[in-house]
Scaffold this motif. Structure first.
Motif, PDB file in Angstrom:
ATOM      1  N   LEU A 164      22.787 -23.686 -41.301  1.00 23.76           N
ATOM      2  CA  LEU A 164      21.960 -22.505 -41.570  1.00 23.76           C
ATOM      3  C   LEU A 164      20.542 -22.900 -41.982  1.00 23.76           C
ATOM      4  N   VAL A 165      20.419 -23.978 -42.736  1.00 26.11           N
ATOM      5  CA  VAL A 165      19.082 -24.478 -43.087  1.00 26.11           C
ATOM      6  C   VAL A 165      18.355 -24.940 -41.826  1.00 26.11           C
ATOM      7  N   GLU A 166      19.084 -25.569 -40.903  1.00 27.94           N
ATOM      8  CA  GLU A 166      18.483 -25.994 -39.637  1.00 27.94           C
ATOM      9  C   GLU A 166      17.965 -24.788 -38.843  1.00 27.94           C
ATOM     10  N   VAL A 167      18.719 -23.708 -38.842  1.00 29.05           N
ATOM     11  CA  VAL A 167      18.287 -22.495 -38.147  1.00 29.05           C
ATOM     12  C   VAL A 167      17.007 -21.951 -38.773  1.00 29.05           C
ATOM     13  N   VAL A 168      16.979 -21.875 -40.084  1.00 27.25           N
ATOM     14  CA  VAL A 168      15.797 -21.336 -40.772  1.00 27.25           C
ATOM     15  C   VAL A 168      14.572 -22.208 -40.499  1.00 27.25           C
ATOM     16  N   LEU A 169      14.732 -23.524 -40.615  1.00 28.30           N
ATOM     17  CA  LEU A 169      13.602 -24.424 -40.356  1.00 28.30           C
ATOM     18  C   LEU A 169      13.144 -24.334 -38.896  1.00 28.30           C
ATOM     19  N   GLY A 170      14.080 -24.179 -37.985  1.00 26.15           N
ATOM     20  CA  GLY A 170      13.721 -24.043 -36.575  1.00 26.15           C
ATOM     21  C   GLY A 170      12.913 -22.783 -36.308  1.00 26.15           C
ATOM     22  N   VAL A 171      13.306 -21.690 -36.929  1.00 20.95           N
ATOM     23  CA  VAL A 171      12.562 -20.433 -36.764  1.00 20.95           C
ATOM     24  C   VAL A 171      11.171 -20.553 -37.389  1.00 20.95           C
ATOM     25  N   VAL A 172      11.073 -21.243 -38.511  1.00 23.07           N
ATOM     26  CA  VAL A 172       9.757 -21.447 -39.144  1.00 23.07           C
ATOM     27  C   VAL A 172       8.860 -22.289 -38.240  1.00 23.07           C
ATOM     28  N   VAL A 173       9.400 -23.356 -37.655  1.00 23.22           N
ATOM     29  CA  VAL A 173       8.615 -24.193 -36.746  1.00 23.22           C
ATOM     30  C   VAL A 173       8.150 -23.365 -35.547  1.00 23.22           C
ATOM     31  N   PHE A 174       9.048 -22.575 -34.968  1.00 22.86           N
ATOM     32  CA  PHE A 174       8.676 -21.746 -33.828  1.00 22.86           C
ATOM     33  C   PHE A 174       7.569 -20.759 -34.188  1.00 22.86           C
ATOM     34  N   THR A 175       7.723 -20.094 -35.327  1.00 28.25           N
ATOM     35  CA  THR A 175       6.729 -19.107 -35.752  1.00 28.25           C
ATOM     36  C   THR A 175       5.367 -19.759 -35.984  1.00 28.25           C
ATOM     37  N   ALA A 176       5.366 -20.919 -36.638  1.00 30.84           N
ATOM     38  CA  ALA A 176       4.104 -21.612 -36.910  1.00 30.84           C
ATOM     39  C   ALA A 176       3.452 -22.107 -35.620  1.00 30.84           C
ATOM     40  N   CYS A 177       4.251 -22.643 -34.710  1.00 29.66           N
ATOM     41  CA  CYS A 177       3.690 -23.114 -33.433  1.00 29.66           C
ATOM     42  C   CYS A 177       3.137 -21.952 -32.614  1.00 29.66           C
ATOM     43  N   THR A 178       3.862 -20.859 -32.584  1.00 32.48           N
ATOM     44  CA  THR A 178       3.405 -19.693 -31.837  1.00 32.48           C
ATOM     45  C   THR A 178       2.119 -19.133 -32.429  1.00 32.48           C
ATOM     46  N   ALA A 179       2.043 -19.089 -33.750  1.00 33.27           N
ATOM     47  CA  ALA A 179       0.817 -18.617 -34.399  1.00 33.27           C
ATOM     48  C   ALA A 179      -0.360 -19.537 -34.063  1.00 33.27           C
ATOM     49  N   GLN A 180      -0.120 -20.840 -34.088  1.00 31.90           N
ATOM     50  CA  GLN A 180      -1.174 -21.806 -33.767  1.00 31.90           C
ATOM     51  C   GLN A 180      -1.667 -21.610 -32.331  1.00 31.90           C
ATOM     52  N   ILE A 181      -0.738 -21.446 -31.409  1.00 32.15           N
ATOM     53  CA  ILE A 181      -1.104 -21.258 -30.002  1.00 32.15           C
ATOM     54  C   ILE A 181      -1.924 -19.983 -29.828  1.00 32.15           C
ATOM     55  N   ARG A 182      -1.462 -18.885 -30.410  1.00 34.13           N
ATOM     56  CA  ARG A 182      -2.181 -17.607 -30.290  1.00 34.13           C
ATOM     57  C   ARG A 182      -3.579 -17.686 -30.898  1.00 34.13           C
ATOM     58  N   GLN A 183      -3.689 -18.283 -32.069  1.00 27.32           N
ATOM     59  CA  GLN A 183      -4.984 -18.375 -32.741  1.00 27.32           C
ATOM     60  C   GLN A 183      -5.967 -19.206 -31.938  1.00 27.32           C
ATOM     61  N   ARG A 184      -5.510 -20.338 -31.419  1.00 31.83           N
ATOM     62  CA  ARG A 184      -6.415 -21.204 -30.698  1.00 31.83           C
ATOM     63  C   ARG A 184      -6.792 -20.625 -29.331  1.00 31.83           C
ATOM     64  N   LEU A 185      -5.868 -19.936 -28.687  1.00 31.73           N
ATOM     65  CA  LEU A 185      -6.217 -19.286 -27.420  1.00 31.73           C
ATOM     66  C   LEU A 185      -7.188 -18.132 -27.635  1.00 31.73           C
ATOM     67  N   ALA A 186      -6.996 -17.387 -28.716  1.00 31.15           N
ATOM     68  CA  ALA A 186      -7.929 -16.299 -29.021  1.00 31.15           C
ATOM     69  C   ALA A 186      -9.320 -16.848 -29.348  1.00 31.15           C
ATOM     70  N   ALA A 187      -9.374 -17.961 -30.059  1.00 30.46           N
ATOM     71  CA  ALA A 187     -10.665 -18.565 -30.388  1.00 30.46           C
ATOM     72  C   ALA A 187     -11.356 -19.098 -29.133  1.00 30.46           C
ATOM     73  N   ALA A 188     -10.570 -19.653 -28.214  1.00 36.27           N
ATOM     74  CA  ALA A 188     -11.154 -20.163 -26.965  1.00 36.27           C
ATOM     75  C   ALA A 188     -11.648 -19.006 -26.096  1.00 36.27           C
ATOM     76  N   LYS A 189     -10.925 -17.919 -26.107  1.00 41.13           N
ATOM     77  CA  LYS A 189     -11.338 -16.761 -25.316  1.00 41.13           C
ATOM     78  C   LYS A 189     -12.603 -16.140 -25.883  1.00 41.13           C
ATOM     79  N   ALA A 190     -12.732 -16.138 -27.201  1.00 38.04           N
ATOM     80  CA  ALA A 190     -13.904 -15.568 -27.840  1.00 38.04           C
ATOM     81  C   ALA A 190     -15.148 -16.424 -27.652  1.00 38.04           C
ATOM     82  N   ALA A 191     -14.941 -17.721 -27.436  1.00 41.81           N
ATOM     83  CA  ALA A 191     -16.085 -18.635 -27.312  1.00 41.81           C
ATOM     84  C   ALA A 191     -16.736 -18.609 -25.966  1.00 41.81           C
TER      85      ALA A 191
END
Length: 126
Positions: free
Chosen positions: A99-126
């Motif tokens: 269960l801890v592995e599941v929680v950590l996996g979801v946190v990694v996914f959420t953080a990676c997805t947020a990073q991808i979205r933020q950087r793509l939005a910044a590149a689009k704005a530039a």
């Protein structure tokens, strides 16, 4: 042709998502190793090799590589699925570790997805 200014410093939300991804990925590596070698080993501890792809990902996250965030956001679901399966099929210590592995996996996914979205939005704005 005017040169566009290169952004070298990440924004605060980008730093937060990167640090969260780094921390959760490091914790997942430690969990995988501790689980398979000491806490609730199955067999001879050969399942500890599942931490190797996360070590590669940790290096890419540390270097702030967009490619790493993308492939890790997909590959992390293998760890989540393993955690879900083992949480329903193992006894008490393994169940809680899964269960801890599941929680950590979801946190990694959420953080990676947020990073991808933020950087793509910044590149689009530039």
């Amino acid at each position: 042709m005017p040169a566009t200014p290169e952004r070298t410093e990440p924004t605060s939300p980008e730093r937060l998502s990167r640090n969260l991804a780094l921390t959760a990925c490091g914790a997942l590596i430690l969990l995988c190793l501790a689980w398979e070698l000491w806490l609730a080993p199955i067999g001879r501890g050969t399942l500890a090799v599942k931490a190797l792809p996360l070590l590669v990902a940790l290096a890419g996250l540390w270097r702030y590589r967009m490619y790493t965030y993308r492939w890790l956001a997909l590959a992390i679901w293998l760890y989540v699925l393993e955690g879900l399966v083992r949480s329903t099929s193992e006894a008490a210590p393994g169940r809680w570790l899964a269960l801890v592995e599941v929680v950590l996996g979801v946190v990694v996914f959420t953080a990676c997805t947020a990073q991808i979205r933020q950087r793509l939005a910044a590149a689009k704005a530039a």
